[in-house]
Scaffold this motif. Structure first.
Motif, PDB file in Angstrom:
ATOM      1  N   THR A 369       5.490   3.517   2.528  1.00 48.89           N
ATOM      2  CA  THR A 369       6.352   3.803   1.298  1.00 48.89           C
ATOM      3  C   THR A 369       6.524   2.588   0.556  1.00 48.89           C
ATOM      4  OG1 THR A 369       8.161   3.766   2.745  1.00 48.89           O
ATOM      5  CG2 THR A 369       7.317   6.153   2.009  1.00 48.89           C
ATOM      6  N   LEU A 370       6.725   1.450   1.269  1.00 50.16           N
ATOM      7  CA  LEU A 370       7.532   0.412   0.618  1.00 50.16           C
ATOM      8  C   LEU A 370       6.029  -0.474  -0.008  1.00 50.16           C
ATOM      9  CD1 LEU A 370       9.419  -1.890   0.213  1.00 50.16           C
ATOM     10  CD2 LEU A 370       8.329  -3.092   2.409  1.00 50.16           C
ATOM     11  N   THR A 371       5.001  -0.546   0.455  1.00 54.60           N
ATOM     12  CA  THR A 371       3.833  -1.255  -0.269  1.00 54.60           C
ATOM     13  C   THR A 371       2.774  -0.231  -0.922  1.00 54.60           C
ATOM     14  OG1 THR A 371       2.437  -1.402   1.698  1.00 54.60           O
ATOM     15  CG2 THR A 371       4.141  -3.089   1.288  1.00 54.60           C
ATOM     16  N   GLY A 372       3.071   0.923  -0.447  1.00 54.81           N
ATOM     17  CA  GLY A 372       2.002   1.974  -0.853  1.00 54.81           C
ATOM     18  C   GLY A 372       0.726   1.693  -0.319  1.00 54.81           C
ATOM     19  N   LEU A 373       0.626   0.805   0.858  1.00 53.54           N
ATOM     20  CA  LEU A 373      -0.817   0.755   1.525  1.00 53.54           C
ATOM     21  C   LEU A 373      -0.724   1.694   2.767  1.00 53.54           C
ATOM     22  CD1 LEU A 373      -0.660  -3.219   1.921  1.00 53.54           C
ATOM     23  CD2 LEU A 373      -2.029  -2.110   0.306  1.00 53.54           C
ATOM     24  N   PRO A 374      -2.085   1.976   3.206  1.00 52.88           N
ATOM     25  CA  PRO A 374      -2.215   2.726   4.353  1.00 52.88           C
ATOM     26  C   PRO A 374      -1.193   2.274   5.438  1.00 52.88           C
ATOM     27  CG  PRO A 374      -4.358   2.062   3.313  1.00 52.88           C
ATOM     28  CD  PRO A 374      -3.464   1.265   2.591  1.00 52.88           C
ATOM     29  N   ASN A 375      -0.814   3.406   6.242  1.00 57.94           N
ATOM     30  CA  ASN A 375      -0.020   3.010   7.284  1.00 57.94           C
ATOM     31  C   ASN A 375      -1.006   2.733   8.699  1.00 57.94           C
ATOM     32  OD1 ASN A 375      -0.540   5.374   8.090  1.00 57.94           O
ATOM     33  ND2 ASN A 375       1.499   6.195   7.853  1.00 57.94           N
ATOM     34  N   ARG A 376      -0.358   2.621   9.717  1.00 61.99           N
ATOM     35  CA  ARG A 376      -1.066   2.526  11.109  1.00 61.99           C
ATOM     36  C   ARG A 376      -1.872   3.462  11.110  1.00 61.99           C
ATOM     37  NH1 ARG A 376      -0.413  -1.032  15.413  1.00 61.99           N
ATOM     38  NH2 ARG A 376       1.460  -1.847  14.870  1.00 61.99           N
ATOM     39  N   VAL A 377      -1.419   4.749  11.085  1.00 58.82           N
ATOM     40  CA  VAL A 377      -2.299   5.917  11.268  1.00 58.82           C
ATOM     41  C   VAL A 377      -3.413   5.997  10.638  1.00 58.82           C
ATOM     42  CG1 VAL A 377      -2.364   8.649  11.136  1.00 58.82           C
ATOM     43  CG2 VAL A 377      -0.138   7.176  12.011  1.00 58.82           C
ATOM     44  N   LEU A 378      -3.481   5.592   9.233  1.00 64.27           N
ATOM     45  CA  LEU A 378      -4.543   5.847   8.615  1.00 64.27           C
ATOM     46  C   LEU A 378      -5.539   4.545   8.829  1.00 64.27           C
ATOM     47  CD1 LEU A 378      -6.058   7.127   6.155  1.00 64.27           C
ATOM     48  CD2 LEU A 378      -4.769   5.815   4.647  1.00 64.27           C
ATOM     49  N   PHE A 379      -4.732   3.640   9.085  1.00 59.19           N
ATOM     50  CA  PHE A 379      -5.667   2.348   9.658  1.00 59.19           C
ATOM     51  C   PHE A 379      -6.655   2.527  10.526  1.00 59.19           C
ATOM     52  CE2 PHE A 379      -6.295  -1.470  11.783  1.00 59.19           C
ATOM     53  CZ  PHE A 379      -6.772  -2.243  10.904  1.00 59.19           C
ATOM     54  N   ASP A 420      11.860  -7.021   1.125  1.00 63.82           N
ATOM     55  CA  ASP A 420      10.948  -6.049   0.930  1.00 63.82           C
ATOM     56  C   ASP A 420      10.154  -6.361  -0.313  1.00 63.82           C
ATOM     57  OD1 ASP A 420      12.084  -4.668   2.850  1.00 63.82           O
ATOM     58  OD2 ASP A 420      13.271  -3.278   1.539  1.00 63.82           O
ATOM     59  N   ALA A 421      10.501  -6.891  -1.255  1.00 63.57           N
ATOM     60  CA  ALA A 421       9.761  -7.469  -2.362  1.00 63.57           C
ATOM     61  C   ALA A 421       8.798  -8.253  -2.125  1.00 63.57           C
ATOM     62  CB  ALA A 421      10.733  -7.792  -3.499  1.00 63.57           C
ATOM     63  N   LEU A 422       9.183  -9.208  -1.213  1.00 60.98           N
ATOM     64  CA  LEU A 422       8.090 -10.284  -0.661  1.00 60.98           C
ATOM     65  C   LEU A 422       7.083  -9.327  -0.064  1.00 60.98           C
ATOM     66  CD1 LEU A 422       7.205 -13.034  -0.070  1.00 60.98           C
ATOM     67  CD2 LEU A 422       8.563 -12.861   2.026  1.00 60.98           C
ATOM     68  N   LEU A 423       7.070  -8.468   0.716  1.00 59.36           N
ATOM     69  CA  LEU A 423       6.217  -7.816   1.574  1.00 59.36           C
ATOM     70  C   LEU A 423       5.126  -7.016   0.664  1.00 59.36           C
ATOM     71  CD1 LEU A 423       8.133  -6.106   4.546  1.00 59.36           C
ATOM     72  CD2 LEU A 423       6.335  -7.720   4.442  1.00 59.36           C
ATOM     73  N   ARG A 424       5.829  -6.427  -0.532  1.00 55.89           N
ATOM     74  CA  ARG A 424       5.106  -5.815  -1.615  1.00 55.89           C
ATOM     75  C   ARG A 424       4.141  -6.801  -2.220  1.00 55.89           C
ATOM     76  NH1 ARG A 424       9.464  -2.368  -2.640  1.00 55.89           N
ATOM     77  NH2 ARG A 424      10.508  -3.639  -4.053  1.00 55.89           N
ATOM     78  N   VAL A 425       4.649  -7.989  -2.670  1.00 51.10           N
ATOM     79  CA  VAL A 425       3.935  -9.002  -3.244  1.00 51.10           C
ATOM     80  C   VAL A 425       2.627  -9.568  -2.224  1.00 51.10           C
ATOM     81  CG1 VAL A 425       3.704 -11.548  -4.140  1.00 51.10           C
ATOM     82  CG2 VAL A 425       5.604  -9.830  -4.672  1.00 51.10           C
ATOM     83  N   VAL A 474       5.551 -17.990  -3.774  1.00 56.97           N
ATOM     84  CA  VAL A 474       5.548 -17.045  -4.559  1.00 56.97           C
ATOM     85  C   VAL A 474       6.905 -16.628  -5.264  1.00 56.97           C
ATOM     86  CG1 VAL A 474       3.400 -16.132  -3.218  1.00 56.97           C
ATOM     87  CG2 VAL A 474       5.656 -15.517  -2.537  1.00 56.97           C
ATOM     88  N   MET A 475       6.622 -16.050  -6.430  1.00 51.95           N
ATOM     89  CA  MET A 475       7.910 -15.666  -7.191  1.00 51.95           C
ATOM     90  C   MET A 475       8.232 -14.238  -6.608  1.00 51.95           C
ATOM     91  SD  MET A 475       9.281 -18.023  -8.585  1.00 51.95           S
ATOM     92  CE  MET A 475      10.554 -17.320  -9.735  1.00 51.95           C
ATOM     93  N   VAL A 476       9.376 -14.131  -5.976  1.00 50.64           N
ATOM     94  CA  VAL A 476       9.935 -12.694  -5.692  1.00 50.64           C
ATOM     95  C   VAL A 476      11.442 -12.841  -6.120  1.00 50.64           C
ATOM     96  CG1 VAL A 476      10.217 -11.280  -3.818  1.00 50.64           C
ATOM     97  CG2 VAL A 476       8.417 -12.807  -3.579  1.00 50.64           C
ATOM     98  N   SER A 477      11.818 -11.775  -6.855  1.00 51.11           N
ATOM     99  CA  SER A 477      13.169 -11.625  -7.347  1.00 51.11           C
ATOM    100  C   SER A 477      13.588 -12.832  -8.058  1.00 51.11           C
ATOM    101  CB  SER A 477      13.838 -10.885  -6.159  1.00 51.11           C
ATOM    102  OG  SER A 477      13.211  -9.929  -5.619  1.00 51.11           O
ATOM    103  N   GLY A 478      12.900 -13.502  -8.703  1.00 50.10           N
ATOM    104  CA  GLY A 478      13.552 -14.957  -9.200  1.00 50.10           C
ATOM    105  C   GLY A 478      13.615 -15.993  -8.356  1.00 50.10           C
ATOM    106  N   HIS A 479      13.358 -15.709  -6.906  1.00 46.22           N
ATOM    107  CA  HIS A 479      12.931 -16.757  -5.891  1.00 46.22           C
ATOM    108  C   HIS A 479      11.749 -17.049  -5.989  1.00 46.22           C
ATOM    109  CE1 HIS A 479      17.338 -15.859  -4.846  1.00 46.22           C
ATOM    110  NE2 HIS A 479      16.840 -14.494  -4.494  1.00 46.22           N
ATOM    111  N   SER A 480      11.580 -18.632  -5.376  1.00 45.76           N
ATOM    112  CA  SER A 480      10.469 -19.117  -5.273  1.00 45.76           C
ATOM    113  C   SER A 480      10.112 -19.363  -3.814  1.00 45.76           C
ATOM    114  CB  SER A 480      10.284 -20.659  -5.897  1.00 45.76           C
ATOM    115  OG  SER A 480       8.986 -21.049  -5.835  1.00 45.76           O
ATOM    116  N   ILE A 481       9.447 -18.601  -3.073  1.00 45.56           N
ATOM    117  CA  ILE A 481       9.401 -18.659  -1.942  1.00 45.56           C
ATOM    118  C   ILE A 481       8.111 -19.144  -1.437  1.00 45.56           C
ATOM    119  CG2 ILE A 481       9.638 -17.240   0.381  1.00 45.56           C
ATOM    120  CD1 ILE A 481      11.587 -15.313  -1.217  1.00 45.56           C
TER     121      ILE A 481
END
Lengths: 817, 195
Positions: A369-379, A420-425, A474-481
């Motif tokens: 749900t977070l990234t919209g990517l396939p999960n472990r099952v689909l993988f 979470d935002a980082l994971l999405r990025v 990478v820029m995430v939520s205004g932070h440079s991480i």
């Protein structure tokens, strides 16, 4: 009848039909058939009644007509007889018994009137006139039997029935009678029948003493068939009635014909067969049956069509519902605005809703749900499919396992939303590069990529491009991480041909990459698997060892160069494995750290070290290594206090050695803890300085009591100027911060000399002593004082203690806090 | 011969002093009195000689009927048939004792027939069928008609055994006549019930 209909209807209802259409058609047709049957029955009854009543009426009329005709005939005959009887000459002839004259007169009369038989019966009973003897005898008695005032009678003579008319011969008194006899035979009956409007049959019945039998015609009657008209008791009925004859039922009317006595000897029976009565209605009956059949066919056809039009949308709904049940998208065409139309609309809405929900559920089940990517099952499924095809087609499949480095720090530092935002990025970055593969998020910060049908060096190139992508913040939520990632790669079929094995091996490779310093990728090698197995075995054994007390501590003396004496010992964990013997800490400590067993092991070591140190002279310190994991454990401070209080060791004699890694996951809580420990009087040493980050900011932020110089700097100190320079810098730095220094791994006198010249506070190493067992320590301590190492220059030991205790605040101030 | 007997009867009647009155009541089978029945007593003691009855030997045709309906006439009597009506009559009889025919005769015309044999002579009119009459020709002086009450009284019948005969058209018997024995001794009453 009604009850019987209702039951049939019930039965009809209870029948099980697979289709509404059939049910409706059968129901309507059945109802119509019942109605038609009722109409038919009523029609038939009415027809029969009507036919019967009209025939009855006709019979009654005919009966009356016949009565009249008979009466007329009687009176006409009587008149004729009278004319003769009153003729003066005839009377004279009779009176004088002139037979010839009488016979000629009678013959003349027969001819004139048209009667077959005419007689003169004298007062003496003589019968004059030609006929059979039987008839003559019968006729001779009639005038005497006939009641006064009656002139005619119907009598039987032998098997024949005669109508006799009697006229008296008056002169002026009765001197005889003229008698006519008319046989009631076939001809008479046919003459009668011709008088009727309907073709009825007239039959004369005679009573033969036991019952009524036909005297004329071909009619045959069962015994007692006409008793109802003239019973044995004299009762008599003059209404028409239905009787049975040899030709079937017939409507009949009987007219008793008066004899000389009260009891008639003959009857006139008028019959009309029922079949003949119904014949005129045959066409009507056929018409009713035909129209009924046509109607039935029409209703069957019509109700089938109607039912079809009603059932068609329902059938469509039924099919659609079944299709929906089987999981395919089902839509029905909406026809009309009635209930079924509305039902279709609702169904379509429902169907769409179900499909949408199913898709969502399926997506949820197979996607993160977070990234919209396939999960472990689909993988796993995709990997399965890719492997299946790879086996068939002889292709290769690569699995890349990817893990972020230091994601926990990001989460802790910036909060979970940012994490979470980082994971999405990350998901986006990885997906953008792995367009030829399937990217999935397996858990937390762990991603995986399936590369099916790759060519050449594609896995390596992909891994490298991903790692390169994370070299820039990478820029995430205004932070440079700035976050790195490690990648493990396994390739089928070489590295395993089932999804689990392949994924496990990719994971092992990832682990290796992590171990090898993060920000790199590693391919799976078979050794990794063996190493991993060994690690798992060690972990299992460690638990047992902890349980069974297979650990012990060795102690390596720390020699104070200035005081020229042993100032303390560093406790070192030893594991005496029952079968494998002594296991190297290098081998089991990382496993203990990973598995978390280090916490319990560390606790044990702390207790054991304190307990043992308590036995030593009071100027002997004990240094205990504390792993970062152990240190970060929330109960660590309590464990230290407990170890101290249980052993009764002076806190100032305890030195805790930590590495820079305790600062890796945030320095705030770490500093708090260090200060709390320091407040107890415990000394803190920074171990392995010079390796790792060796950030000087740590030295600034906390006033360590000691810095331990890593053996990698000490070893080359005598011959390598740069190494010597580093050691000197460290010693100078420590001096600037008022910290002690201990050089580790001193193995020869040259090193010692160099260290001493550079001002290092103390040393550890084989040069002075290997790590000692408890007994070895005790022995060494006994020997202390009388024996000193001859190679070492004497340094006043007081110097160490001569220095005033460092104020607690001073290092903090020095750190600029 | 009958006349001889009758004459002998008359003689006997005159010659003997012992005689009685015979009263006969005639009833039908249903008990009803029968009028105009002729009651005769045949006695062996009857005197011989011509018989005379106190009524004339006349049968008038009056009002299209015979008057009287029944006439008792002695054997050998000449019975006259005066026509009192304005129409003509044709009186006849086919009876065995006396067959005669008085062809059409008119008003005030008078014919006479001699009845020389005893017996019942039924008379009719060939023109008027309803006209019917009887002349009972008897050879006994003791005869009388019953009155409306069915009673007949015969006087001066000599005592002794006799035969009582009753004739009426109503009697259903051969010759419409019954007979029974009767012993006359003074006045005798007899009830005769006809069959």
């Amino acid at each position: 009848m009604i009850a019987r209909l209702a039951r049939a209807f019930e039965t009809l209802h209870r029948l099980r039909f697979g289709h509404i259409r059939t049910r409706l058609a059968v129901l309507y047709t059945g109802l119509f058939a019942i109605a038609m049957l009722a109409v038919g029955i009523v029609g038939q009854v009415m027809i029969e009644r009507h036919a019967q009543s009209s025939v009855r009426a006709e019979l009654v009329t005919s009966g009356s007509v016949f009565d009249r005709i008979r009466a007329l005939r009687a009176s006409s005959l009587a008149d004729s007889a009278d004319v003769l009887a009153r003729d003066f000459g005839f009377r004279a002839a009779v009176a004088s018994g002139d037979q010839a004259t009488i016979l000629s007169a009678l013959a003349n009369l027969r001819q004139r009137v048209g009667v077959p038989y005419a007689f003169v019966v004298t007062q003496d009973g003589d019968v004059i006139g030609g006929a059979s003897e039987t008839l003559r005898r019968t006729v001779g008695t009639i005038p005497y039997k006939l009641a006064a005032g009656r002139h005619d009678a119907t009598v039987t003579s032998g098997r024949a029935v005669y109508r006799v008319v009697v006229s008296p011969i008056l002169a002026p008194t009765e001197i005889g009678w003229v008698v006519f006899a008319v046989p009631l035979d076939e001809g008479e009956m046919q003459a009668l029948e011709k008088l009727s409007a309907i073709p009825l049959t007239a039959t004369i019945l005679r009573h033969d003493g036991t019952g009524w039998v036909p005297a004329t015609g071909g009619l045959r009657l069962p015994a007692g068939a006409v008793d109802r008209f003239m019973g044995a008791d004299g009762s008599h009925q003059d209404r028409p009635a239905l009787i049975r004859t040899s030709e079937g039922s017939a409507i009949a009317l009987a007219r008793p014909l008066a004899s000389t006595s009260d009891r008639p000897e003959a009857m006139l029976l008028l019959t009309y067969p029922l079949a003949k009565a119904l014949a005129p209605y045959r066409s009507l009956q056929i018409g009713i049956v035909l129209s009924g059949l046509i109607g039935l066919i029409l209703v069957l056809w019509g109700s089938d069509r109607l039912a079809g039009s009603i059932a068609r949308p329902i059938v469509a709904l039924d099919d659609a519902a079944r299709a929906l049940e089987e999981g395919s998208r089902a839509e029905v065409t909406v026809i009309g605005h009635d209930e079924i139309g509305r039902l279709a609309v609702s169904f379509n809405r429902m169907s769409a809703g179900i499909v949408e929900r199913e898709n969502r559920i399926a997506h949820l089940a197979f996607h993160d749900t977070l990234t919209g990517l396939p999960n472990r099952v689909l993988f796993r499924q995709q990997l399965d499919a890719a492997l299946g095809r790879a086996v068939r087609l002889g292709e290769q499949v690569a699995v890349l396992c990817l893990d972020l480095d230091g994601f926990k720090i990001v989460n802790d530092s910036f909060g979970h939303p940012t994490g979470d935002a980082l994971l999405r990025v990350v998901g986006e970055i990885v997906s953008a590069r792995a367009t030829d593969g399937i990217v999935a998020r397996l858990s937390g910060d762990e991603f995986a990529i399936v590369l099916p049908r790759f060519e050449g060096d594609r896995p390596r190139a992909l891994a490298q491009s991903i790692i390169d992508a994370f070299r820039e913040p990478v820029m995430v939520s205004g932070h440079s991480i700035l976050t790195g990632c490690s990648i493990g790669i396994a390739v089928a079929p070489g590295d395993g041909d089932d999804p689990s094995g392949l994924l496990k091996n990719a994971d092992l490779a990832l682990y290796r990459a992590k171990q090898d310093g993060r920000g790199v990728f590693r391919f799976f090698e078979p050794g990794l698997d063996a190493a991993a197995r060994r690690r798992r075995q060690i972990e299992l054994d460690l638990r047992e060892a902890l349980h069974k007390g297979q650990f012990r501590l060795d102690y390596q003396p720390i020699f104070d160069l200035k005081a020229d004496r042993i100032c303390g010992f560093e406790a070192l964990m030893r594991w005496d494995h029952p079968t494998r013997g002594l296991v190297s800490p290098v081998e089991f400590i990382p496993v203990a750290e990973e598995s978390g067993l280090i916490v319990a092991m560390g606790e044990w070591a702390l207790h054991e070290a304190c307990r043992e140190a308590q036995r030593w002279p009071e100027d002997m310190r004990i240094a205990v290594n504390v792993s970062a994991i152990q240190f970060r454990n929330s109960g660590f401070a309590n464990i230290v206090v407990q170890a101290l209080s249980r052993s009764g060791l002076d806190p100032r004699r305890l030195e805790i050695e930590i590495t820079e890694s305790v600062f890796l996951e945030g320095s705030g809580p770490t500093l708090d803890l260090l200060h709390r420990l320091r407040a107890l009087g415990i000394r803190i040493a920074l171990d392995d300085f010079g390796t790792g980050y060796s950030s000087l900011s740590y030295l600034r932020s906390f006033p360590f009591d000691k810095i331990k110089i890593d053996r990698s700097f000490v070893a080359p100190i005598a011959g390598d100027a740069s190494a010597a320079a580093i050691v000197r810098a460290i010693v100078d730095l420590a001096g600037a911060f008022h910290m002690e220094t201990t050089a580790e791994g001193v193995e020869d006198p040259e090193q010692l000399a160099a260290l001493r010249s550079q001002g290092c506070s103390s040393i550890q190493g084989y040069l002075f002593s290997r790590p000692l067992t408890v007994e070895g320590v005790r022995k060494l301590l006994q020997d202390q004082g009388m024996k000193r190492t001859p190679e070492l220059d004497p340094v006043p030991i007081e110097r160490v203690f001569a220095e005033p205790p460092k104020p607690l605040s001073a290092p903090l101030q020095a750190a600029g806090r | 011969m009958l006349r001889t007997i009758a004459l002998l009867g008359g003689f006997l009647l005159a010659g003997t002093a012992a005689a009685g009155t015979v009263t006969v009541q005639v009833r039908g089978a249903n008990g009803a009195p029968i009028a105009d029945a002729v009651v005769m007593v045949v006695s062996p003691h009857a005197p011989a000689g011509p018989i005379h009855f106190p009524w004339p030997n006349v049968v008038k045709q009056q009002n299209i009927s015979f008057q009287p309906h029944v006439l008792i006439a002695p054997v050998g009597a000449d019975v006259t048939f005066p026509n009192m009506d304005n129409v003509r009559h044709h009186v006849y009889s086919f009876s065995k004792p006396k067959k005669f025919e008085l062809k059409l005769y008119g008003h005030e015309d008078k014919r006479t027939v001699t009845f020389d044999k005893p017996g019942v002579v039924a008379i009719g009119c060939n023109i008027h069928d309803q006209m019917s009459g009887f002349i009972v020709v008897v050879d006994t002086p003791y005869a009388a008609k019953t009155d409306a009450s069915g009673r007949a009284v015969i006087s001066n019948v000599p005592d002794g055994a006799a035969t009582l005969k009753v004739w009426s058209p109503a009697i259903r018997a051969p010759d419409n006549q019954t007979a029974q024995s009767l012993n006359v001794a003074g006045s005798v009453s007899q009830v005769v019930t006809t069959p």
